[in-house]
Design a protein around this motif. Sequence first.
Motif, PDB file in Angstrom:
ATOM      1  N   GLU A 205       4.708  -0.098  20.258  1.00 52.61           N
ATOM      2  CA  GLU A 205       5.914   0.308  19.287  1.00 52.61           C
ATOM      3  C   GLU A 205       5.551  -1.036  18.444  1.00 52.61           C
ATOM      4  OE1 GLU A 205      10.645   1.569  19.225  1.00 52.61           O
ATOM      5  OE2 GLU A 205       9.717  -0.070  20.998  1.00 52.61           O
ATOM      6  N   GLU A 206       6.617  -2.163  18.528  1.00 51.88           N
ATOM      7  CA  GLU A 206       5.939  -3.295  17.426  1.00 51.88           C
ATOM      8  C   GLU A 206       4.532  -2.676  16.905  1.00 51.88           C
ATOM      9  OE1 GLU A 206       9.146  -6.424  18.678  1.00 51.88           O
ATOM     10  OE2 GLU A 206       6.792  -6.202  19.790  1.00 51.88           O
ATOM     11  N   LEU A 207       3.586  -2.526  17.106  1.00 53.68           N
ATOM     12  CA  LEU A 207       2.615  -2.525  16.490  1.00 53.68           C
ATOM     13  C   LEU A 207       2.097  -1.294  16.077  1.00 53.68           C
ATOM     14  CD1 LEU A 207      -0.922  -4.250  15.874  1.00 53.68           C
ATOM     15  CD2 LEU A 207      -1.131  -2.226  17.736  1.00 53.68           C
ATOM     16  N   ALA A 208       2.543  -0.154  16.437  1.00 57.02           N
ATOM     17  CA  ALA A 208       2.785   0.601  15.569  1.00 57.02           C
ATOM     18  C   ALA A 208       3.464   0.768  14.276  1.00 57.02           C
ATOM     19  CB  ALA A 208       3.368   2.198  15.971  1.00 57.02           C
ATOM     20  N   LEU A 209       4.813   0.146  14.280  1.00 55.41           N
ATOM     21  CA  LEU A 209       6.127   0.022  13.776  1.00 55.41           C
ATOM     22  C   LEU A 209       5.062  -1.074  12.429  1.00 55.41           C
ATOM     23  CD1 LEU A 209       8.810   0.433  12.904  1.00 55.41           C
ATOM     24  CD2 LEU A 209       9.290  -2.086  13.368  1.00 55.41           C
ATOM     25  N   TRP A 210       3.855  -1.634  12.367  1.00 60.03           N
ATOM     26  CA  TRP A 210       3.588  -2.655  11.814  1.00 60.03           C
ATOM     27  C   TRP A 210       2.653  -1.831  10.711  1.00 60.03           C
ATOM     28  CZ3 TRP A 210       4.126  -7.948   9.786  1.00 60.03           C
ATOM     29  CH2 TRP A 210       3.081  -8.327   9.270  1.00 60.03           C
ATOM     30  N   ASN A 211       1.400  -1.116  11.689  1.00 65.22           N
ATOM     31  CA  ASN A 211       0.676  -0.093  10.913  1.00 65.22           C
ATOM     32  C   ASN A 211       1.461   0.256  10.242  1.00 65.22           C
ATOM     33  OD1 ASN A 211      -1.109  -0.987  11.979  1.00 65.22           O
ATOM     34  ND2 ASN A 211      -1.414  -0.541  13.895  1.00 65.22           N
ATOM     35  N   ARG A 212       2.244   1.217  10.164  1.00 64.23           N
ATOM     36  CA  ARG A 212       3.337   2.364   9.240  1.00 64.23           C
ATOM     37  C   ARG A 212       3.838   1.095   8.068  1.00 64.23           C
ATOM     38  NH1 ARG A 212       7.820   4.293  11.107  1.00 64.23           N
ATOM     39  NH2 ARG A 212       7.445   6.027   9.393  1.00 64.23           N
TER      40      ARG A 212
ATOM     41  N   LEU B 295       9.818  -6.108  10.557  1.00 65.33           N
ATOM     42  CA  LEU B 295       8.417  -6.191  10.134  1.00 65.33           C
ATOM     43  C   LEU B 295       8.792  -7.790  10.237  1.00 65.33           C
ATOM     44  CD1 LEU B 295       7.486  -3.674   7.343  1.00 65.33           C
ATOM     45  CD2 LEU B 295       7.220  -3.719   9.809  1.00 65.33           C
ATOM     46  N   GLY B 296       9.711  -8.429   9.755  1.00 64.41           N
ATOM     47  CA  GLY B 296       9.322  -9.401   9.703  1.00 64.41           C
ATOM     48  C   GLY B 296       9.773 -10.337  10.739  1.00 64.41           C
ATOM     49  N   ALA B 297      10.135  -9.917  11.480  1.00 64.39           N
ATOM     50  CA  ALA B 297      10.187 -10.354  13.203  1.00 64.39           C
ATOM     51  C   ALA B 297       8.896 -10.131  14.064  1.00 64.39           C
ATOM     52  CB  ALA B 297      10.974  -9.816  14.316  1.00 64.39           C
ATOM     53  N   ILE B 298       8.131  -8.840  14.312  1.00 61.40           N
ATOM     54  CA  ILE B 298       6.417  -9.707  14.039  1.00 61.40           C
ATOM     55  C   ILE B 298       5.887  -9.950  13.498  1.00 61.40           C
ATOM     56  CG2 ILE B 298       4.645  -7.384  14.454  1.00 61.40           C
ATOM     57  CD1 ILE B 298       7.004  -4.968  14.018  1.00 61.40           C
TER      58      ILE B 298
ATOM     59  N   LYS C 179       0.728  -0.850  -0.108  1.00 62.14           N
ATOM     60  CA  LYS C 179       0.115   0.477   0.142  1.00 62.14           C
ATOM     61  C   LYS C 179       0.312   1.008  -0.213  1.00 62.14           C
ATOM     62  CE  LYS C 179      -3.799  -1.867   2.124  1.00 62.14           C
ATOM     63  NZ  LYS C 179      -4.725  -2.149   3.656  1.00 62.14           N
ATOM     64  N   VAL C 180       0.771   2.086  -0.846  1.00 64.21           N
ATOM     65  CA  VAL C 180       0.989   3.388  -0.993  1.00 64.21           C
ATOM     66  C   VAL C 180       1.355   3.789   0.457  1.00 64.21           C
ATOM     67  CG1 VAL C 180       1.415   5.702  -1.759  1.00 64.21           C
ATOM     68  CG2 VAL C 180       0.483   4.348  -3.406  1.00 64.21           C
ATOM     69  N   GLU C 181       0.811   4.008   1.396  1.00 60.57           N
ATOM     70  CA  GLU C 181       1.136   4.421   2.694  1.00 60.57           C
ATOM     71  C   GLU C 181       1.985   3.847   3.114  1.00 60.57           C
ATOM     72  OE1 GLU C 181      -3.449   3.261   2.788  1.00 60.57           O
ATOM     73  OE2 GLU C 181      -2.038   3.459   1.018  1.00 60.57           O
ATOM     74  N   THR C 182       2.268   2.646   3.123  1.00 61.02           N
ATOM     75  CA  THR C 182       3.417   2.049   3.493  1.00 61.02           C
ATOM     76  C   THR C 182       5.048   2.824   3.222  1.00 61.02           C
ATOM     77  OG1 THR C 182       3.791   0.522   2.361  1.00 61.02           O
ATOM     78  CG2 THR C 182       2.032   0.378   4.290  1.00 61.02           C
ATOM     79  N   ILE C 183       4.574   3.473   2.210  1.00 62.77           N
ATOM     80  CA  ILE C 183       6.253   4.347   1.186  1.00 62.77           C
ATOM     81  C   ILE C 183       6.638   5.080   2.264  1.00 62.77           C
ATOM     82  CG2 ILE C 183       7.271   5.494  -0.138  1.00 62.77           C
ATOM     83  CD1 ILE C 183       5.049   5.280  -2.061  1.00 62.77           C
TER      84      ILE C 183
END
Length: 418
Positions: free
Chosen positions: A372-379, A321-324, A51-55
Motif C-alpha cells: 500500500e505504501e509503495l503504491a502511494l509512493w508511485n502515485r 510520502l515523507g515517512a515512506i 512529474k505531471v503524473e503525480t498531480i
Amino acid sequence: MLRPVCWVGCLLAALPITVPALGDDPSASKTLPPLQVYILAGQSNMEGHAKVETIDYMSDDPQAKSLLQRMRDEGGSFRECDRVWISYLTGRGDANGEGLGKLTTGYGSRPDPSEDGGKIGPEFTFGLTLEDNTDAPVLLIKTAWGGKSLFYDFRPPSAGVYPRTENDIERDRNHEQDSGKYYRLMMTHVKSVLSDLDRVVPAYQEDQGYELAGFVWFQGWNDVVNRDVYPRLPADAEQNRFAKYSQWMADFIRDVRSDLSDVDSSAAELPFVIGVMGVDGENPSPDHQQFRDAMAAPAKMEAFRGNVVAVPTGPYWDQRLGAIATQFAAVQQKSFQLRTKQPGHENQDGSMTPEQQADFMKEFERELISEEELALWNRGASNAGYHYLGCGKTMAQIGEAFALAMLELQGSSGESSN
C-alpha cells in the motif's frame, strides 16, 4: 469564482487604453489593461521536479481537490491559460535556452529548454491563480537553474565579488569572474523579453504597456548545505550561522529593484515574495530551521515593510510520502552496510554473495515498506527529498500560496497608496 476587489483594483491601476470590441459596433470600445509581468527566479525547486503524473495524487486530499479541479479544463485535461504566457530561461552548464508559450504543465525542469519536460514547478498554479483572480493579461518570466547558490551564482552586485575560500582555490571552483553570473543572466533575460514583448505574447500591443507586478524567489538548498561559506558555530552560539544569507537576500531585493528601475520606474517597491525552504515539513533539523529564519528575515526589515513577504513552504511538504522516503533511506543504508561489510551487520564477514545480498534486500524492503505504501509512493512522488519528493500536490500548493501572497501584497500596497 469571486475575486477580491482590492487585488483586481490594484492590478488595473495603470492608465489603460481603449480598443474596438471585436464583433461590436466600431464606435463601442473595451478596456485593455496593461500586461502584468511577474519574474520567477531560483534554483531546482523553482525549476520544479514534480512529474505531471503525480498531480492526480491531490485527489486523495479533500483540501487539495478544489485546486486540482481548477487545474483541469472542462474536458479533464490540464488547463492551458487564456491570459497567461511564460518565457522560461533554463539549461545545463552553458547550454541555456528558452521555452515559451501559453502557460500550462511542462514548464518545470527541462533537459531541453525548448521542449515540454513533463514536470511542474510553482509556476503552473501561480499563473492559474493569477488568471482566476484578475482580469489583466499576465506574463511570467522564469529563470531557474539547478544547483545554484545565492552566495555565489545569484550573488547580487552590491555584495561585491565573491571572495574565494581556501577550499575554493584548492578545488579550483567558484572563480571570481563567474561571481553573480546567474544574477546577470536573469537580469539580461528579463530585459530582453521586456524589449520584445509581442515575441512572447503575440496579442500584446505596444500602446497597451506593461507593469512589473512582482518577483518570486524560491531557492536555498545549495546555501543550507554549505559549511564553507556558512561555518558551523559553537553549540552555545546565539547568532544564526546563516546571517549572511539574510544580508545577501536584502542586497538581492534592493539590486533587483534598482536594476529594473530603468524599464519601470515603479520597480523601486516591486512586490517581492520569498519562498522559504520547507524540505522535511514541520520537523526541520536545527540547521534547516536556522536557515528558514535567515531566509524570512528580510521580510521583517522596516525598509521592506508592506512590499516583501516570506511564504513558508514547509506546510505543503507531504507527511505520508515523507515517512515512506525515510523508509527508503533505511533500505539504502542497509544495502550500503551489506556491500561494505559494516561491523555489526549481516554481511560483516563478507560471506554473502551478491545474489544473497539482493535476496536479503528484497525481503528487507518488503517487510519495511508495504504494498500500500509503495503504491502511494508511485502515485505521489517522483524525486528526492530536496526536491520536495517530486510531488505535484506540493508544487501546486506552493505555487498557489505564492500567488495569493503576491495578490495580498498588491492589495496592501494599493490600500496604503489611497
